[in-house]
Design a protein around this motif. Structure first.
Motif, PDB file in Angstrom:
ATOM      1  N   VAL A  34       0.883  -1.166   0.000  1.00  0.00           N
ATOM      2  CA  VAL A  34       0.000   0.000   0.000  1.00  0.00           C
ATOM      3  C   VAL A  34       0.922   1.217   0.000  1.00  0.00           C
ATOM      4  CG1 VAL A  34      -1.744   1.271   1.293  1.00  0.00           C
ATOM      5  CG2 VAL A  34      -1.771  -1.231   1.295  1.00  0.00           C
ATOM      6  N   ASP A  35       0.861   2.042  -1.051  1.00  0.00           N
ATOM      7  CA  ASP A  35       1.741   3.205  -1.103  1.00  0.00           C
ATOM      8  C   ASP A  35       1.010   4.424  -1.647  1.00  0.00           C
ATOM      9  OD1 ASP A  35       1.576   2.578  -3.797  1.00  0.00           O
ATOM     10  OD2 ASP A  35       3.717   2.225  -4.061  1.00  0.00           O
ATOM     11  N   VAL A  82       3.357  -0.860   4.110  1.00  0.00           N
ATOM     12  CA  VAL A  82       2.686   0.435   3.984  1.00  0.00           C
ATOM     13  C   VAL A  82       3.716   1.544   3.846  1.00  0.00           C
ATOM     14  CG1 VAL A  82       1.114   2.065   5.087  1.00  0.00           C
ATOM     15  CG2 VAL A  82       0.773  -0.385   5.419  1.00  0.00           C
ATOM     16  N   HIS A  93      -3.578   6.617   4.843  1.00  0.00           N
ATOM     17  CA  HIS A  93      -4.188   5.328   4.526  1.00  0.00           C
ATOM     18  C   HIS A  93      -5.102   4.900   5.668  1.00  0.00           C
ATOM     19  CE1 HIS A  93      -1.428   5.084   1.222  1.00  0.00           C
ATOM     20  NE2 HIS A  93      -0.378   4.990   2.019  1.00  0.00           N
ATOM     21  N   LEU A 148       5.190  -0.768   8.513  1.00  0.00           N
ATOM     22  CA  LEU A 148       5.346   0.608   8.031  1.00  0.00           C
ATOM     23  C   LEU A 148       6.790   1.008   8.305  1.00  0.00           C
ATOM     24  CD1 LEU A 148       2.552   0.452  10.014  1.00  0.00           C
ATOM     25  CD2 LEU A 148       2.168   2.559   8.806  1.00  0.00           C
ATOM     26  N   THR A 170      -1.465   7.235   8.927  1.00  0.00           N
ATOM     27  CA  THR A 170      -2.113   5.961   8.631  1.00  0.00           C
ATOM     28  C   THR A 170      -2.964   5.569   9.830  1.00  0.00           C
ATOM     29  OG1 THR A 170      -0.442   5.187   7.075  1.00  0.00           O
ATOM     30  CG2 THR A 170      -1.711   3.488   8.212  1.00  0.00           C
TER      31      THR A 170
END
Length: 190
Positions: free
Chosen positions: A9-10, A31, A36, A58, A67
């Motif tokens: 997830v970026d 991440v 997010h 992360l 996030t």
């Protein structure tokens, strides 16, 4: 509902919702980026064959912020690797200290900041060899909060390591540092 293995997830503003992320020797989600939301997911049987990692990982960018990780269930997220001599990867030679393997359900690493972790359930998470990691493990960073989570059968609920303020200033040129702390709310380890 979707079954997933490791995902990245970026960038900005992604939502990871209503997935089963399970049965991998590695991470469930990497991440990076900002803003997010990771919610309503079931994470199970992850990170068993990896050290220094998490079911959600992360890392490594001081500008990654905000996030939110909420309303998830984490089950059996921990390494099964044995402890032993720490191997310096560039030489493949032991460096003389014992390496304690670590893994957590959520691992906020290397100066990531502004992560909010709340209203999750953790069962049997975090490695059993180390005293620093836990169901949640946070290194460095600022403004990370861990509140209102339920943590069951984990050796450590919330582990953290913070560099000294001088180390923070050295590694964050041009940014001001403040007090480093974790807000754990009314955390009761069961």
């Amino acid at each position: 509902m979707q079954f997933l293995t490791r995902r990245v997830v970026d960038r900005c503003g992604n939502i990871v919702r209503k997935n089963i992320i399970a049965n991998s020797n590695s991470r469930g989600i990497d991440v990076s980026g900002n803003n997010h939301i990771i919610e309503y997911n079931n994470f199970a049987n992850l990170a068993s064959g990896q050290d220094d990692t998490g079911g959600i990982y992360l890392a490594n960018n001081i500008s990654d912020r905000n996030t939110i990780i909420r309303y998830n269930f984490f089950n059996n997220i921990k390494t099964t690797l044995p402890g032993g001599p720490y191997i310096l990867s560039s030489t493949s030679c032991p460096v003389g200290s014992t390496k304690v393997v670590l893994s957590s359900a959520i691992y906020v690493d290397q100066y990531n900041s502004g992560t909010s972790i709340y209203s999750n359930v953790f069962y049997n998470c975090g490695s059993t060899l180390g005293d620093g990691d836990g169901a949640v493990f946070i290194t460095h960073g600022l403004d990370n909060t861990v509140t209102n989570n339920i943590i069951v059968d984990s050796k450590v609920g919330v582990g953290h390591y913070y560099a000294s303020k001088s180390n923070w200033n050295t590694n964050s040129v041009g940014l001001l540092s403040g007090e480093s702390h974790i807000s754990t709310g009314a955390l009761q380890q069961i």
